[in-house]
Motif scaffolding. Sequence first.
Motif, short mmCIF file in Angstrom:
data_model
loop_
_atom_site.label_atom_id
_atom_site.label_comp_id
_atom_site.label_asym_id
_atom_site.label_seq_id
_atom_site.Cartn_x
_atom_site.Cartn_y
_atom_site.Cartn_z
N ALA A 1 0.75 -1.30 -0.03
CA ALA A 1 -0.10 -0.01 0.00
C ALA A 1 0.78 1.23 -0.04
O ALA A 1 0.51 2.20 -0.51
N VAL A 2 2.05 1.18 0.65
CA VAL A 2 2.99 2.35 0.57
C VAL A 2 3.45 2.55 -0.62
O VAL A 2 3.46 3.73 -1.29
N VAL A 3 3.93 1.54 -1.30
CA VAL A 3 4.29 1.54 -2.79
C VAL A 3 3.26 2.15 -3.69
O VAL A 3 3.44 3.20 -4.40
N SER A 4 2.31 1.70 -3.58
CA SER A 4 1.00 2.27 -4.30
C SER A 4 0.64 3.66 -4.22
O SER A 4 0.57 4.43 -5.05
N ALA A 5 0.81 4.21 -2.90
CA ALA A 5 0.61 5.61 -2.49
C ALA A 5 1.68 6.53 -3.19
O ALA A 5 1.36 7.41 -3.74
N ALA A 6 3.11 6.05 -3.33
CA ALA A 6 4.21 6.57 -3.83
C ALA A 6 3.86 6.65 -5.38
O ALA A 6 4.20 7.77 -5.80
N ARG A 7 3.50 5.73 -5.81
CA ARG A 7 3.24 5.86 -7.13
C ARG A 7 2.30 6.67 -7.80
O ARG A 7 2.27 7.24 -8.87
N ALA A 8 1.25 6.62 -6.86
CA ALA A 8 -0.14 7.25 -7.45
C ALA A 8 0.32 8.89 -7.26
O ALA A 8 -0.32 9.70 -8.00
N ALA A 9 1.30 9.11 -6.44
CA ALA A 9 1.75 10.50 -6.34
C ALA A 9 3.09 10.96 -7.35
O ALA A 9 3.20 12.04 -7.44
N GLY A 10 3.25 10.12 -8.29
CA GLY A 10 3.95 10.34 -9.31
C GLY A 10 5.46 9.97 -9.39
O GLY A 10 6.56 10.40 -10.07
N SER A 11 5.80 9.14 -8.25
CA SER A 11 7.15 8.73 -7.78
C SER A 11 7.45 7.69 -9.08
O SER A 11 6.55 6.74 -9.56
N GLY A 12 8.60 7.66 -9.30
CA GLY A 12 9.13 6.52 -10.35
C GLY A 12 9.50 5.10 -9.64
O GLY A 12 9.94 4.32 -10.32
N TRP A 13 9.23 5.25 -8.31
CA TRP A 13 9.77 4.02 -7.53
C TRP A 13 8.87 2.96 -7.78
O TRP A 13 7.73 3.11 -7.61
#
Length: 435
Positions: free
Chosen positions: A338-350
């Motif tokens: 869920a943390v990864v999903s949140a970061a990607r939804a914010a535009g992170s390339g991670w």
Amino acid sequence: MLSITSQYLARYRRLTGDRSDTVLPVTGAQRRFLLVRALDPSGRPDLVPMFFAFPYGTIDPERLRAAASRLAARHTALRSRPAVIRGTPVLRVADPDVAVARPTLARGESPTDALRRALDSWDGQGPPLRLFLVRDEEREEEILAVALDHAVCDGRSLARIVDELGAAYGEETTECRVAPGETDTELAAYRDAVLSQLAAEEKAETPEAAAYWAGRLRALHAHAPAPSPARVPEGARPSGAAQARLPAHDGGVSFPGLLDACRSAARELYGPGRAVPLGYPWGGRPTGAEPVIGCFLNTLVFPADTGHGNGPGSGTDPEALADAWWDDLDRADVPFDAVVSAARAAGSGWTGGLDGLLTVDDDSRRPPLVLAGVEGREVHVDGRPVRGPFAVSVTQGAEIRLRMVWDRAVLDDEAAHRAFDALTHALRPSEHTVQ
């Protein structure tokens, strides 16, 4: 929209109904291990092996097998097979099946070579707890490997496993049976503990927590180069290792201090001005849950700033780093995916890859394995494959025992040793300032 944990629970219930004694749910931490394995072309699981050397004649293999089988019968996690059914990670409950394998040394092999080879051939469909016993003719010892699939066992469970294996061996029997009802009672406690943990994760997945992690990790990118077998020197083992013993700090090194030291190592490996994803296990069993053996520690992500940025916890300001870490812990129940999903939804390339890992242990929580009154000497078998580019383990007690391993297909030995030097330098008492 349903949270990731809610979606997982819905899929699990569609598979099993309201209750199952043969297919159990997994926590967010376990889910991460199983999904990483599913995405690995080789299907290689993460293993947690412990190695103990005993004098010749100490170990009765049949008695050891029976003791380990009784241990597995008493703990659901130690007899359950990790699996992914229709895209849903689960544990399949099975009968205890623990053998004592005795790898034969090939010509020119050392005992540690034989153990590495045995672990490398681990079949992911087999039992999660396995024992390997190899003779060391030169030292007149036998090396026992107690190896576990990481998907069923977190680091906090290792001390208990060692203690209970020794106690089971002390029962002086080759019978594998346990008391009637004991297995069923523990299985119910295990299921309830996992469901309690999933309920805590479901509750933690709020829009506010997602916004926090999105902001915290927006700048993350994986910086390690892609693995390449061509980087491994000819004839070298797949991983390198370095270790050191340092004077203990008064009260031990704080966790933010350890993160800061890892940041120094990351700077040597990946350069300045980076936001490097470092993972570390954190958390515990939910309030009121039975103290079952299993995997309950979530993997948290620390964005290690290797330069002098302006974000929270960035640069070398130890107070800001510590404050940001405490804020992270307030959202520690949000599962990794869920943390990864949140970061990607914010535009992170991670994409969720970790460039480094940190594990920390207390020397007082690492009891030796004692079989029939003989204390085994814990040893290390280096050179095994590692999942991430580099991993640091710290054991604190009368002294600081520091180890770092790295994947030679990702990092060269020269850079890794520079990073280890930076790590040890940051942890020496005269240099360390984080409180």
